[in-house]
Design a protein around this motif. Structure first.
Motif, PDB file in Angstrom:
ATOM      1  N   ASN A  55      36.447   7.941  69.831  1.00 14.95           N
ATOM      2  CA  ASN A  55      37.083   6.768  70.132  1.00 14.95           C
ATOM      3  C   ASN A  55      36.273   6.265  70.437  1.00 14.95           C
ATOM      4  O   ASN A  55      35.860   5.197  70.680  1.00 14.95           O
ATOM      5  N   THR A 104      35.064   6.391  65.878  1.00 12.96           N
ATOM      6  CA  THR A 104      35.821   6.704  65.176  1.00 12.96           C
ATOM      7  C   THR A 104      36.566   5.770  65.661  1.00 12.96           C
ATOM      8  O   THR A 104      36.660   5.336  67.058  1.00 12.96           O
ATOM      9  N   ASP A 105      37.912   5.319  64.402  1.00 15.40           N
ATOM     10  CA  ASP A 105      38.820   4.547  65.469  1.00 15.40           C
ATOM     11  C   ASP A 105      40.061   5.222  64.740  1.00 15.40           C
ATOM     12  O   ASP A 105      40.937   5.038  64.137  1.00 15.40           O
ATOM     13  N   ILE A 106      40.917   6.437  65.250  1.00 17.90           N
ATOM     14  CA  ILE A 106      41.554   7.126  64.904  1.00 17.90           C
ATOM     15  C   ILE A 106      42.812   6.078  66.380  1.00 17.90           C
ATOM     16  O   ILE A 106      42.502   5.640  67.665  1.00 17.90           O
ATOM     17  N   LYS A 107      44.084   6.085  65.157  1.00 17.38           N
ATOM     18  CA  LYS A 107      45.248   5.761  66.226  1.00 17.38           C
ATOM     19  C   LYS A 107      45.488   6.776  67.603  1.00 17.38           C
ATOM     20  O   LYS A 107      45.934   7.374  66.776  1.00 17.38           O
ATOM     21  N   ILE A 108      45.683   7.146  68.337  1.00 14.07           N
ATOM     22  CA  ILE A 108      45.726   8.310  69.089  1.00 14.07           C
ATOM     23  C   ILE A 108      47.014   7.776  69.244  1.00 14.07           C
ATOM     24  O   ILE A 108      47.867   8.733  69.752  1.00 14.07           O
ATOM     25  N   ALA A 109      48.034   6.580  69.860  1.00 14.42           N
ATOM     26  CA  ALA A 109      49.386   6.448  70.468  1.00 14.42           C
ATOM     27  C   ALA A 109      50.134   7.125  69.253  1.00 14.42           C
ATOM     28  O   ALA A 109      51.344   7.197  69.965  1.00 14.42           O
ATOM     29  N   ASN A 110      50.112   6.873  68.315  1.00 12.85           N
ATOM     30  CA  ASN A 110      50.955   7.912  67.099  1.00 12.85           C
ATOM     31  C   ASN A 110      50.973   8.690  67.297  1.00 12.85           C
ATOM     32  O   ASN A 110      51.979   9.862  66.707  1.00 12.85           O
ATOM     33  N   TYR A 111      49.911   9.796  68.067  1.00 13.82           N
ATOM     34  CA  TYR A 111      50.172  11.317  68.308  1.00 13.82           C
ATOM     35  C   TYR A 111      51.068  11.339  69.924  1.00 13.82           C
ATOM     36  O   TYR A 111      50.911  13.256  69.789  1.00 13.82           O
TER      37      TYR A 111
END
Length: 60
Positions: A28, A33-40
């Motif tokens: 990120n 990429t544009d991965i939502k890390i807060a979801n993990y």
């Protein structure tokens, strides 16, 4: 402070999840990429809990 409460396996699971979360964080930051890390983030807490539950089961 938490070492009396956590076993070596729990600390290993915690470290493993933390290390795996650094990969998408790095991609990120590079803009790849544009991965939502807060979801993990709940996985950091769930991994040691799952190790604790597995240690309670005698057949594992």
């Amino acid at each position: 402070m938490l070492s009396p409460l956590l076993s070596d396996e729990m600390i290993g699971a915690f470290s493993c999840v933390g290390a795996l979360l650094t990969i998408p964080l790095g991609t990120n930051m590079m803009g790849a990429t544009d991965i939502k890390i807060a979801n993990y983030i709940p996985a950091i807490i769930a991994a040691p809990v799952m190790v604790w539950i597995a240690s309670l089961l005698p057949f594992l």
